[in-house]
Design a protein around this motif. Structure first.
Motif, PDB file in Angstrom:
ATOM      1  N   ILE A  57      -3.735 -18.353  12.606  1.00 51.68           N
ATOM      2  CA  ILE A  57      -3.256 -17.318  13.510  1.00 51.68           C
ATOM      3  C   ILE A  57      -3.858 -15.970  13.171  1.00 51.68           C
ATOM      4  CG2 ILE A  57      -1.226 -16.596  12.204  1.00 51.68           C
ATOM      5  CD1 ILE A  57       0.282 -16.534  14.828  1.00 51.68           C
ATOM      6  N   ILE A  58      -4.424 -15.864  11.986  1.00 50.75           N
ATOM      7  CA  ILE A  58      -5.023 -14.599  11.608  1.00 50.75           C
ATOM      8  C   ILE A  58      -6.192 -14.238  12.510  1.00 50.75           C
ATOM      9  CG2 ILE A  58      -4.331 -14.623   9.220  1.00 50.75           C
ATOM     10  CD1 ILE A  58      -7.863 -15.422  10.010  1.00 50.75           C
ATOM     11  N   ALA A  59      -6.692 -15.231  13.171  1.00 51.83           N
ATOM     12  CA  ALA A  59      -7.757 -14.919  14.117  1.00 51.83           C
ATOM     13  C   ALA A  59      -7.281 -13.908  15.144  1.00 51.83           C
ATOM     14  CB  ALA A  59      -8.220 -16.183  14.818  1.00 51.83           C
ATOM     15  N   PHE A  60      -6.010 -14.038  15.535  1.00 51.17           N
ATOM     16  CA  PHE A  60      -5.477 -13.093  16.500  1.00 51.17           C
ATOM     17  C   PHE A  60      -5.397 -11.699  15.912  1.00 51.17           C
ATOM     18  CE2 PHE A  60      -3.772 -16.732  18.875  1.00 51.17           C
ATOM     19  CZ  PHE A  60      -4.169 -16.333  20.125  1.00 51.17           C
ATOM     20  N   ALA A  61      -5.251 -11.636  14.619  1.00 52.25           N
ATOM     21  CA  ALA A  61      -5.145 -10.330  14.004  1.00 52.25           C
ATOM     22  C   ALA A  61      -6.432  -9.535  14.158  1.00 52.25           C
ATOM     23  CB  ALA A  61      -4.816 -10.461  12.526  1.00 52.25           C
ATOM     24  N   LEU A  62      -7.494 -10.234  14.502  1.00 46.79           N
ATOM     25  CA  LEU A  62      -8.770  -9.562  14.670  1.00 46.79           C
ATOM     26  C   LEU A  62      -9.238  -9.585  16.114  1.00 46.79           C
ATOM     27  CD1 LEU A  62     -10.238 -11.088  11.477  1.00 46.79           C
ATOM     28  CD2 LEU A  62      -9.673  -8.709  11.828  1.00 46.79           C
ATOM     29  N   ALA A  63      -8.379 -10.122  16.974  1.00 47.86           N
ATOM     30  CA  ALA A  63      -8.771 -10.184  18.370  1.00 47.86           C
ATOM     31  C   ALA A  63      -8.822  -8.825  19.020  1.00 47.86           C
ATOM     32  CB  ALA A  63      -7.790 -11.080  19.146  1.00 47.86           C
ATOM     33  N   ALA A 104     -14.685  -4.944   8.309  1.00 42.09           N
ATOM     34  CA  ALA A 104     -13.513  -5.412   7.576  1.00 42.09           C
ATOM     35  C   ALA A 104     -12.613  -4.274   7.137  1.00 42.09           C
ATOM     36  CB  ALA A 104     -13.966  -6.218   6.356  1.00 42.09           C
ATOM     37  N   ASN A 105     -13.202  -3.129   6.825  1.00 38.32           N
ATOM     38  CA  ASN A 105     -12.416  -2.007   6.324  1.00 38.32           C
ATOM     39  C   ASN A 105     -11.957  -1.050   7.418  1.00 38.32           C
ATOM     40  OD1 ASN A 105     -12.580  -2.826   3.610  1.00 38.32           O
ATOM     41  ND2 ASN A 105     -14.649  -1.961   3.466  1.00 38.32           N
ATOM     42  N   GLY A 106     -12.205  -1.412   8.664  1.00 41.13           N
ATOM     43  CA  GLY A 106     -11.754  -0.572   9.762  1.00 41.13           C
ATOM     44  C   GLY A 106     -10.242  -0.537   9.851  1.00 41.13           C
ATOM     45  N   LYS A 107      -9.689   0.605  10.215  1.00 47.18           N
ATOM     46  CA  LYS A 107      -8.240   0.777  10.303  1.00 47.18           C
ATOM     47  C   LYS A 107      -7.724   0.386  11.687  1.00 47.18           C
ATOM     48  CE  LYS A 107      -8.329   4.615   7.005  1.00 47.18           C
ATOM     49  NZ  LYS A 107      -8.063   6.070   6.799  1.00 47.18           N
ATOM     50  N   LEU A 108      -6.578  -0.285  11.705  1.00 49.76           N
ATOM     51  CA  LEU A 108      -5.950  -0.659  12.960  1.00 49.76           C
ATOM     52  C   LEU A 108      -5.055   0.470  13.459  1.00 49.76           C
ATOM     53  CD1 LEU A 108      -4.758  -4.314  12.254  1.00 49.76           C
ATOM     54  CD2 LEU A 108      -6.629  -3.612  13.741  1.00 49.76           C
ATOM     55  N   THR A 109      -5.063   0.697  14.763  1.00 51.11           N
ATOM     56  CA  THR A 109      -4.104   1.633  15.349  1.00 51.11           C
ATOM     57  C   THR A 109      -2.839   0.865  15.709  1.00 51.11           C
ATOM     58  OG1 THR A 109      -4.786   1.297  17.652  1.00 51.11           O
ATOM     59  CG2 THR A 109      -5.992   2.958  16.347  1.00 51.11           C
ATOM     60  N   GLU A 115       4.528  -0.141   8.114  1.00 48.14           N
ATOM     61  CA  GLU A 115       4.788  -0.354   9.532  1.00 48.14           C
ATOM     62  C   GLU A 115       4.322  -1.740   9.967  1.00 48.14           C
ATOM     63  OE1 GLU A 115       4.410   4.230  11.246  1.00 48.14           O
ATOM     64  OE2 GLU A 115       2.655   2.941  11.167  1.00 48.14           O
ATOM     65  N   ALA A 116       3.153  -2.135   9.514  1.00 45.33           N
ATOM     66  CA  ALA A 116       2.625  -3.457   9.857  1.00 45.33           C
ATOM     67  C   ALA A 116       3.514  -4.561   9.290  1.00 45.33           C
ATOM     68  CB  ALA A 116       1.201  -3.604   9.326  1.00 45.33           C
ATOM     69  N   PHE A 117       3.972  -4.382   8.053  1.00 44.91           N
ATOM     70  CA  PHE A 117       4.842  -5.382   7.442  1.00 44.91           C
ATOM     71  C   PHE A 117       6.146  -5.520   8.238  1.00 44.91           C
ATOM     72  CE2 PHE A 117       2.948  -4.056   3.071  1.00 44.91           C
ATOM     73  CZ  PHE A 117       1.766  -4.718   3.383  1.00 44.91           C
ATOM     74  N   ALA A 118       6.694  -4.386   8.666  1.00 43.86           N
ATOM     75  CA  ALA A 118       7.940  -4.423   9.424  1.00 43.86           C
ATOM     76  C   ALA A 118       7.753  -5.131  10.760  1.00 43.86           C
ATOM     77  CB  ALA A 118       8.462  -3.003   9.648  1.00 43.86           C
ATOM     78  N   VAL A 119       6.628  -4.868  11.421  1.00 41.04           N
ATOM     79  CA  VAL A 119       6.341  -5.528  12.697  1.00 41.04           C
ATOM     80  C   VAL A 119       6.267  -7.036  12.514  1.00 41.04           C
ATOM     81  CG1 VAL A 119       4.557  -5.881  14.445  1.00 41.04           C
ATOM     82  CG2 VAL A 119       5.210  -3.561  13.782  1.00 41.04           C
ATOM     83  N   LEU A 120       5.593  -7.477  11.472  1.00 43.35           N
ATOM     84  CA  LEU A 120       5.453  -8.917  11.231  1.00 43.35           C
ATOM     85  C   LEU A 120       6.791  -9.559  10.902  1.00 43.35           C
ATOM     86  CD1 LEU A 120       2.104  -9.060   9.237  1.00 43.35           C
ATOM     87  CD2 LEU A 120       2.504  -9.588  11.645  1.00 43.35           C
ATOM     88  N   ILE A 151      -3.423   0.231   7.193  1.00 44.40           N
ATOM     89  CA  ILE A 151      -3.822  -1.151   6.937  1.00 44.40           C
ATOM     90  C   ILE A 151      -5.178  -1.412   7.576  1.00 44.40           C
ATOM     91  CG2 ILE A 151      -2.766  -2.249   8.958  1.00 44.40           C
ATOM     92  CD1 ILE A 151      -1.819  -4.476   6.969  1.00 44.40           C
ATOM     93  N   THR A 152      -6.026  -2.134   6.872  1.00 44.48           N
ATOM     94  CA  THR A 152      -7.353  -2.458   7.397  1.00 44.48           C
ATOM     95  C   THR A 152      -7.330  -3.801   8.101  1.00 44.48           C
ATOM     96  OG1 THR A 152      -8.111  -3.631   5.420  1.00 44.48           O
ATOM     97  CG2 THR A 152      -8.383  -1.217   5.463  1.00 44.48           C
ATOM     98  N   ARG A 153      -8.378  -4.070   8.824  1.00 49.22           N
ATOM     99  CA  ARG A 153      -8.494  -5.343   9.544  1.00 49.22           C
ATOM    100  C   ARG A 153      -8.496  -6.521   8.578  1.00 49.22           C
ATOM    101  NH1 ARG A 153     -11.415  -4.895  14.441  1.00 49.22           N
ATOM    102  NH2 ARG A 153     -13.161  -6.156  13.732  1.00 49.22           N
ATOM    103  N   ALA A 154      -9.209  -6.370   7.474  1.00 51.04           N
ATOM    104  CA  ALA A 154      -9.261  -7.445   6.485  1.00 51.04           C
ATOM    105  C   ALA A 154      -7.908  -7.666   5.825  1.00 51.04           C
ATOM    106  CB  ALA A 154     -10.318  -7.141   5.426  1.00 51.04           C
ATOM    107  N   GLU A 155      -7.225  -6.574   5.504  1.00 53.98           N
ATOM    108  CA  GLU A 155      -5.908  -6.699   4.878  1.00 53.98           C
ATOM    109  C   GLU A 155      -4.930  -7.389   5.821  1.00 53.98           C
ATOM    110  OE1 GLU A 155      -6.007  -2.685   2.065  1.00 53.98           O
ATOM    111  OE2 GLU A 155      -5.155  -2.607   4.094  1.00 53.98           O
TER     112      GLU A 155
END
Length: 427
Positions: free
Chosen positions: A8-14, A73-78, A140-145, A198-202
């Motif tokens: 499912i991590i593929a979606f994390a990079l979609a 990989a090190n790009g930040k997610l909005t 924030e990302a952890f809370a969303v998940l 959080i980065t895309r890779a993380e």
């Protein structure tokens, strides 16, 4: 052969953005399957495996630049990008109201994604703002998940292994602690770095920690990967198998059906999608805790039959119909619940304003309305039996069946219809 996308991590990079001569667009090409070698910046460290899985599953195309294709990989997610990622991961389509968020323009690409996230209950915003273009922090990302996967919240003590546990915002502690208790957070050099972006890779890595298999095609499946499995499409039958992690029946199931036939789930079964004839638990299936949370609303039915065993059901959201043998039912959301041919050992109502109807083919051994559940409505049909009912909050009871013993310990209790055989309590 049925198509299974294992990570499912593929979606994390979609959410990778494609840069074109006319600007930037937040889009991916579904079904693409580029080779990892085409990325000029594919890392060779811990991030490589989750990123490569994403590429191999055809759910990321990366950035097109003058230099070549980049994975970044090190790009930040909005925040908006992550909302879209989670929506896609769970197959969300229902949209909630975003009129209260002053910084979400309906003309922006992310408006429908924010609306879906609101309906899912993964993004809540604050002070009338969603901050869609801001980088999302790790906490924030952890809370969303945690919200999306319905991870049980925990106390701050679960974060004691991290040197910067005290830096986690108070509002985020329960969700972050829940992920940590599951072993999903490893941190870096003993730190969580909760306020860092959080980065895309993380993000790919944590999703890889959580989910091991993602089922996107209808059909019958006789084996699955070890760990948590997400079903994101209607018409799936899981047969004679064991799931060692959680089973997520995701929003993408819509109003369709999923059947569990001879399935053992060692973790939780989280039901986010389904309709009035939806989730069928058959044969010698054994489920521990089932969490029903159809956050977008609508009817959902869980039918237990054929000797299947369900330890407990927790209802958070949705209009829920339950049938068959269930050990314990907890109603923790202000929702309508109907028992239809159900045999339940213990029912516990903890949410104010909840309603529970018991049809003539149902039997409840013990029903308890907690002090937090003021305004509970209970309807007992002719032929139904409740052996013992305890009321610790105001309640309205219409009894056309049999309540053998009623213990009333609260003011504001009204009763119409058949009188219980025995009435006790302080009120």
């Amino acid at each position: 052969m049925n198509k299974i996308k294992r990570k499912i991590i593929a979606f994390a990079l979609a959410s990778a953005m494609i840069i074109s001569p006319v600007g930037v667009s937040f889009a991916e090409t579904p079904g693409a399957n580029p080779k990892t070698s085409i990325f000029i910046d594919m890392p060779s460290n811990w991030a490589a495996a989750p990123l490569e899985n994403a590429v191999e599953n055809g759910l990321i195309s990366g950035y097109d630049t003058a230099k070549g294709k980049e994975i970044r990989a090190n790009g930040k997610l909005t925040r908006a990008e992550m909302a879209a990622i989670v929506n896609r991961a769970f197959g969300a389509t229902e949209q909630g109201s975003i009129s209260g968020f002053h910084d979400v323009s309906g003309s922006q690409w992310y408006a429908p994604e924010i609306a879906k996230a609101v309906a899912m209950g993964t993004f809540t915003g604050s002070n009338g703002k969603m901050r869609p273009n801001a980088s999302i922090t790790r906490e924030e990302a952890f809370a969303v998940l945690a919200r999306a996967f319905k991870i049980e919240t925990k106390k701050a003590s679960e974060l004691s292994a991290f040197l910067d546990a005290g830096d986690v915002s108070s509002w985020a502690v329960p969700e972050v602690a829940g992920l940590a208790a599951r072993g999903y957070l490893s941190g870096s050099n003993g730190k969580l770095n909760p306020k860092a972006s959080i980065t895309r890779a993380e993000f790919a890595k944590i999703m890889d920690n959580i989910v091991k298999q993602y089922i996107t095609a209808a059909g019958s499946y006789g084996s699955v990967e070890n760990g948590t499995v997400v079903v994101n499409v209607s018409g799936v039958t899981l047969k004679n198998l064991a799931i060692t992690g959680d089973l997520i029946i995701a929003d993408g199931v819509g109003k369709g059906e999923v059947t569990l036939d001879g399935v053992t789930v060692k973790g939780n079964t989280v039901i986010r999608g389904g309709g009035p004839n939806s989730i069928n638990v058959l044969g010698n299936s054994t489920l521990g805790q089932v969490i029903i949370s159809k956050t977008a609303g609508g009817e959902i039915s869980v039918k237990v039959s054929g000797g299947a065993k369900v330890g407990s059901v927790m209802i958070v959201d949705g209009t829920v119909y339950l049938s068959g043998e269930i050990g314990r039912l907890d109603v923790v959301g202000e929702v309508p619940v109907a028992l239809v041919g159900a045999n339940i050992t213990t029912v516990n109502v903890a949410a104010p304003g909840a309603s529970l109807s018991v049809d003539g083919a149902s039997i409840v051994n013990s029903l308890r309305v907690e002090a937090t559940a003021a305004g509970t409505k209970l309807t007992v049909a002719k032929g139904a039996t409740i052996t013992y009912t305890t009321l610790n909050a105001s309640a309205s009871i219409t009894n056309n069946g049999t309540i053998k013993t009623l213990e009333s310990n609260a003011a504001g209790v009204t009763l119409s219809g058949n009188a219980p055989a025995v009435i006790t309590g302080t009120n």
